[in-house]
Write a protein that holds these residues in place. Structure first.
Motif: not given
Length: 285
Positions: A121-123, A193-196, A225-227, A254-255
């Motif tokens: 759930n976290d980066p 989904g989160v991307t860095s 990091p952002a959705p 995708e975190r």
């Protein structure tokens, strides 16, 4: 130092070579194409032609170059083909490490990626394990990354740069890149989904800094990091594309990734702290 850059004409390599030359290093740029030799010479590096997938070719190249350090920027990104990229990470890295060890190279800096961690759930920080139990097609990518990192870690000194999703000149997210085309055609959906992200120039600067970093992996990503529901509309606007459609859910793993180790421990400072600044700066027409 005498530094060999494998993958010298890739998107990071092209930015990296002149940085190393300006730092006063003797730089050898390895490419598999004779046609690319002039690109390497023009920035003050010495070109060396070798195919990373050909073991004897790499052995001969390292015997000729005898560098102090090898910077591994090998990728296969001309097409969206996860099998080709996994092959270069697995076979190419194995050949490069073996050849480096055969001529007494002590240090390797290797390009990896930051989106292969187990779901969460976290980066992800660097101590989070890779997603080795992932289903296909993700498994192919994760297995390639794992093989790359295990091989690089056989070197006496090694830094593994787990880079964020690259944007900037020459990348898939450039104005005329592969992903820009998909966004213009509304083929890419904005999900949770989160991307860095990481600007290609910051990736090159991290490789230079990593010459002095201690052994181990380090996430080289920006600060936010952002959705996709946040970053994709801004990206679409920056390239003049239609607003993307929203799709619920996210893909496995995708975190995003956390850059506290690079930032706080190693003192790395990206030129583009977030994609919010980097997109407009790098996508101007």
């Amino acid at each position: 130092m005498k530094i060999l850059v494998a993958g010298a004409t890739g998107v990071i390599g092209r930015a990296l070579l002149p940085m190393l030359v300006r730092e006063g290093h003797e730089v050898i740029g390895m490419t598999r194409s004779d046609a690319s030799k002039s690109l390497i010479s023009e920035v003050g590096a010495a070109p060396l032609v070798a195919d990373a997938l050909d073991r004897e070719s790499i052995m001969a190249a390292l015997r000729e170059a005898r560098p102090d350090v090898v910077i591994h920027q090998l990728t296969s990104l001309s097409n969206y083909n996860v099998e080709d990229n996994a092959r270069i990470r697995t076979i190419g890295t194995r050949n490069l490490v073996d050849a480096s060890q055969a001529v007494g190279v002590r240090r390797m800096v290797a390009q990896s990626i930051s989106w292969c961690y187990v779901p969460g759930n976290d980066p992800a920080a660097e101590e989070i394990p890779l997603d080795l139990e992932a289903p296909q097609p993700r498994k192919t990518t994760v297995d390639g990354v794992a093989a790359l990192e295990l091989a690089a870690a056989e070197m006496p000194e090694y830094v593994i740069l787990r880079c964020g999703l690259l944007y900037g000149p020459g990348t898939w997210y450039d104005r005329n890149g592969l992903m820009a085309g998909k966004v213009r055609r509304k083929e890419l959906k904005a999900t949770e989904g989160v991307t860095s992200f990481l600007h290609v120039e910051d990736a090159a600067r991290a490789a230079v800094a990593a010459l002095a970093w201690p052994n181990g992996p380090v996430n080289v990503v920006d600060d936010e990091p952002a959705p996709g529901t946040e970053w994709l509309p801004l990206y679409a606007e920056a390239i003049g594309a239609p607003e993307p459609d929203i799709r619920e859910g996210s893909g496995r793993g995708e975190r995003g990734a956390a850059n506290a180790k690079a930032r706080k421990v190693y003192g790395w400072k990206p030129l583009y702290p977030t994609w919010r600044e980097g997109f407009p700066a790098s996508l101007q027409s």
